[in-house]
Each structure stands twice: as C-alpha cells, then as structure tokens.
Enzyme design. Structure first.
Site, mmCIF file in Angstrom:
data_model
loop_
_atom_site.group_PDB
_atom_site.id
_atom_site.type_symbol
_atom_site.label_atom_id
_atom_site.label_comp_id
_atom_site.label_asym_id
_atom_site.label_seq_id
_atom_site.Cartn_x
_atom_site.Cartn_y
_atom_site.Cartn_z
ATOM 1 N N LYS A 51 -49.809 -49.394 -6.957
ATOM 2 C CA LYS A 51 -49.285 -50.276 -8.004
ATOM 3 C C LYS A 51 -50.338 -50.607 -9.054
ATOM 4 C CE LYS A 51 -45.348 -52.610 -5.948
ATOM 5 N NZ LYS A 51 -44.682 -53.903 -5.750
ATOM 6 N N LYS A 85 -40.889 -41.510 -3.678
ATOM 7 C CA LYS A 85 -39.973 -42.500 -3.126
ATOM 8 C C LYS A 85 -38.941 -42.921 -4.172
ATOM 9 C CE LYS A 85 -41.730 -46.442 -2.388
ATOM 10 N NZ LYS A 85 -42.539 -47.604 -2.074
ATOM 11 N N LYS A 115 -37.266 -48.831 -7.635
ATOM 12 C CA LYS A 115 -36.609 -49.669 -8.639
ATOM 13 C C LYS A 115 -37.194 -49.444 -10.021
ATOM 14 C CE LYS A 115 -35.803 -53.712 -5.699
ATOM 15 N NZ LYS A 115 -36.501 -54.914 -5.207
HETATM 16 P P1 AMP Z 1 -38.630 -53.971 -2.350
HETATM 17 O O1 AMP Z 1 -37.602 -53.503 -3.290
HETATM 18 O O2 AMP Z 1 -39.958 -53.349 -2.570
HETATM 19 O O3 AMP Z 1 -38.698 -55.458 -2.207
HETATM 20 O O4 AMP Z 1 -38.156 -53.451 -0.921
HETATM 21 C C1 AMP Z 1 -37.172 -54.119 -0.145
HETATM 22 C C2 AMP Z 1 -36.943 -53.372 1.146
HETATM 23 O O5 AMP Z 1 -36.415 -52.064 0.875
HETATM 24 C C3 AMP Z 1 -38.220 -53.140 1.972
HETATM 25 O O6 AMP Z 1 -37.918 -53.276 3.350
HETATM 26 C C4 AMP Z 1 -38.596 -51.720 1.638
HETATM 27 O O7 AMP Z 1 -39.335 -51.096 2.652
HETATM 28 C C5 AMP Z 1 -37.224 -51.075 1.480
HETATM 29 N N1 AMP Z 1 -37.284 -49.904 0.591
HETATM 30 C C6 AMP Z 1 -37.668 -49.890 -0.704
HETATM 31 N N2 AMP Z 1 -37.608 -48.642 -1.209
HETATM 32 C C7 AMP Z 1 -37.171 -47.850 -0.196
HETATM 33 C C8 AMP Z 1 -36.895 -46.447 -0.078
HETATM 34 N N3 AMP Z 1 -37.046 -45.624 -1.115
HETATM 35 N N4 AMP Z 1 -36.457 -45.985 1.116
HETATM 36 C C9 AMP Z 1 -36.289 -46.817 2.171
HETATM 37 N N5 AMP Z 1 -36.534 -48.136 2.119
HETATM 38 C C10 AMP Z 1 -36.966 -48.655 0.959
#
Ligand code: AMP
Ligand code: TRP
Length: 347
Positions: A117, A209, A212
């Site tokens: 990041k 990956k 968002k």
């Molecule tokens: P975040 O959007 O970073 O707050 O992630 C929220 C949850 O979604 C966390 O448990 C992450 O590990 C999961 N997550 C985010 N991106 C992915 C992805 N591409 N594949 C699987 N899990 C994800």
C-alpha cells in the site's frame, strides 16, 4: 453432567472504502453469515482503518452505511449479532495505543500489506497505515475474540495479532496472574481462512488480487452490479485457450482458469473438484455462461436489498448505534482490566 460450552467469539471487519466486491463476499461475508449459527459474532465496519489512507468525508459516511447494508443484505442478523462501526467504540483506539507500545518495529516492517500500500513513496505514507495491524489486533482482542474469518490476504496480520497477545501476556505476566487470569489475559485468535475462494483474483489478471481500488471496474464484480454488468465482466474475463481440465491438478499454472473455477465453487457452495466434474473439458464459453447466471442469481438480490436499505440511512445509523452500545458492554470491562494490568489508574 452438562458439558461446559466452550466459549467462542467471532470478530471480523471490513473497511468502508467503496466498491465491495465478489472477493469480499466470498472471502469474508459469506463466512460471517455461516458463523452466526453457532457463535456469538461481532461484525465491524472499520472506519478507523479506512482513514489510514485519505477518504473523502462524505464518501466515508456513505461507504460505512453501504458496508452495513451489505452485511444485512447478505444475511447477517443485527438483532442476534453485533453490527457496528469501529469509531463508535473508543476502546479500539485506546487498546491500539497500548499495542503500539507492545508490537516491535521489526514485526511491522515485515508486513507485506504495508509495503504494497505504501508503494515506492513510503516516506509519504501515513503513520496510521504503518501501525494499522496493531489497530486490527486491538479490534479482535478488545472482545477477547477467539475466531476471525478473513480472506487469505489478512493471514499475516492475524499472526501479528497472535504475537501481540502473546507478548502482552508475557510482559505483564505478574499483574495478569495477580488479577486472576492464570492462562494469560488475551486469547490467541485463530484465523478462519477456508473454502475454495479465500483469494479471489482480478478478472483481467489471475496474478493480481481482486481489489476495491483497482482503476478498472472490469477487474471486479461489485455487489451492486446488475445482471448485465455481471454477464459482461465474466464474458470478458481473461482465460487461456485450453478447455477446462477435469481435475483440480490441471488448474496448476492456469491462474485465470483456477480463479473462475474457485469463484464458481464459492458461489455454488461446493468444491473445485465438484465444479470440474461438471465442467471438465467444457469450453470456457459454456462455463462462463453458467458462471454468469450463477453469479447474477446469487448477487443481484443482495444488490437490490442493499439499495433498499441504503434508502433509509436513519435506520442504518440506528442499527450501528445499537450495535455500538452492545459492543461497548463487552469491550468496557476488558479495556478496564487491561488498564489495571498495565498499571494505568482509572476511576
Ligand atoms: P477489505 O476490503 O480490505 O476491508 O477486506 C474485507 C475482507 O475481505 C477481508 O477479510 C479480506 O481478507 C477479504 N478480501 C478482500 N479482498 C479479497 C479477495 N480478493 N479475495 C478474498 N477475500 C478478500
Ligand atoms: N484489515 C482487514 C482488511 O483490510 C480489516 C480488518 C480490520 C479486520 N480489523 C479487523 C479483519 C479485525 C478481521 C479482524 O481486510
């Protein structure tokens, strides 16, 4: 004699940073839903984590409500479990400060998410982004949570949370024992990273990956996408020229095929083996059509319900306030005990 019920408490968080996608859904939110049956759960919209990177204030407010709506639309029951936003329970920030003083710089320097990041311009990253994993440890340990469902990308952060819990238990062993916790004060939280879709990849690049923040919306399926958008994105998803293999081993070195099969398995709540039993040797065109149909059937009702919930922000804010009140009730005595253990005077 009645068998003592082992207490388990589940905690997890999602950042309100926009564009909730299929990776969030399969990697995290579907697990949150399933765990409700047998555990006491807290699901937190982690707004304090979000601001480690600048967020437009109006967008942050909207995105906080949107994640809340996504939780509820996906099947999380805020009456039975606790849904709230992090900043309403000040104990998260207070415990994070104590953990800033427990975690070692050497530990934080190993965090790959910070490196990704912060990128090349590390000098310009916020101090908050650097200590982000300490706040995450505080989120979990503030409730003595034992189980943490997350996607694969959070594994390293959870290891750090365990290291922090352990070091705290060691550093303060004497006052912890005196306070009557012979087994240590903080439990070491277990990550729950299971199933066929713990790491959903970009639809345009099987080595990256799904995220968002990817500039291209074609890389991800958003929870709010309609049927046409979903179909278009899956149709255009990158693949390779071979038909699908009939066994999982045949997905090795085929990241895009592996990703789409994993997505199908996640959405159908089955295994990659089962998917390949049905689609082995099929051309991608046929598989993609079936996948688009399945994805639309699973996701569009959620998007619709999210929109309905978002139309009543007052009700969402009420749910968050009620969740925060209940979260406080669990957190406050744990924070008070933590302060006593550290030797901080309180009244
Ligand atoms: P975040 O959007 O970073 O707050 O992630 C929220 C949850 O979604 C966390 O448990 C992450 O590990 C999961 N997550 C985010 N991106 C992915 C992805 N591409 N594949 C699987 N899990 C994800
Ligand atoms: N860091 C997690 C992510 O970006 C979100 C998060 C914050 C979290 N606090 C947490 C996840 C506590 C699990 C438990 O995905």
């Amino acid at each position: 004699m009645q068998k003592a019920k082992t207490r388990t408490r589940v905690f997890s968080g999602v950042q309100p940073t926009g564009n909730l996608h299929l990776g969030n859904y399969l990697g995290a939110i579907t697990k949150f839903v399933a765990l409700q049956e047998e555990h006491d759960c807290l699901y937190c919209v982690v707004d304090l984590h979000a601001i480690t990177v600048f967020q437009d204030p109006d967008a942050l407010t909207k995105n906080t409500r949107e994640v809340t709506a996504a939780f509820i639309a996906s099947g999380i029951d805020p009456a039975r479990h606790i849904v709230f936003n992090q900043s309403q329970v000040s104990g998260h920030a207070e415990l994070a400060w104590i953990f800033n003083c427990v975690a070692r710089l050497g530990w934080l320097n190993r965090m790959t998410q910070f490196k990704e990041k912060a990128g090349k311009d590390r000098e310009n990253a916020s101090a908050g982004l650097y200590v982000y994993p300490n706040l995450m440890a505080a989120d979990i340990l503030l409730y003595h949570a034992t189980h943490v469902p997350v996607g694969d990308d959070q594994k390293q952060h959870l290891e750090l949370a365990r290291d922090i819990a352990q070091k705290f238990n060691n550093d303060f062993a004497a006052t912890i024992a005196r306070a009557g916790y012979p087994g240590g004060f903080f439990p070491l939280p277990e990550p729950l990273i299971t199933g066929p879709a713990t790491r959903v990849m970009s639809l345009r690049d099987g080595m990256r990956k799904m995220s968002k923040s990817d500039e291209s919306d074609m890389t991800r399926i958003n929870l709010t996408d309609d049927e046409d958008a979903i179909a278009k994105k899956i149709k255009k998803a990158k693949t390779d020229p071979e038909p699908l293999p009939s066994e999982v081993k045949g997905l090795e070195a085929r990241p895009e095929a592996d990703n789409l099969v994993g997505i199908y398995a996640g959405l159908a709540d089955t295994s990659k083996e089962t998917v390949l039993r049905e689609f082995g040797n099929a051309p991608f065109s046929r598989f993609k059509e079936a996948l688009a149909e399945l994805a639309a059937a699973r996701l569009t009702p959620i998007g619709k319900e999210m929109r309905r919930l978002m139309a009543d922000p007052v009700e969402i804010d009420r749910i968050l306030a009620e969740g925060a009140r209940r979260a406080h009730a669990i957190a406050d005595p744990i924070l008070a005990a933590t302060k006593d253990i550290v030797g901080l005077i309180r009244s």
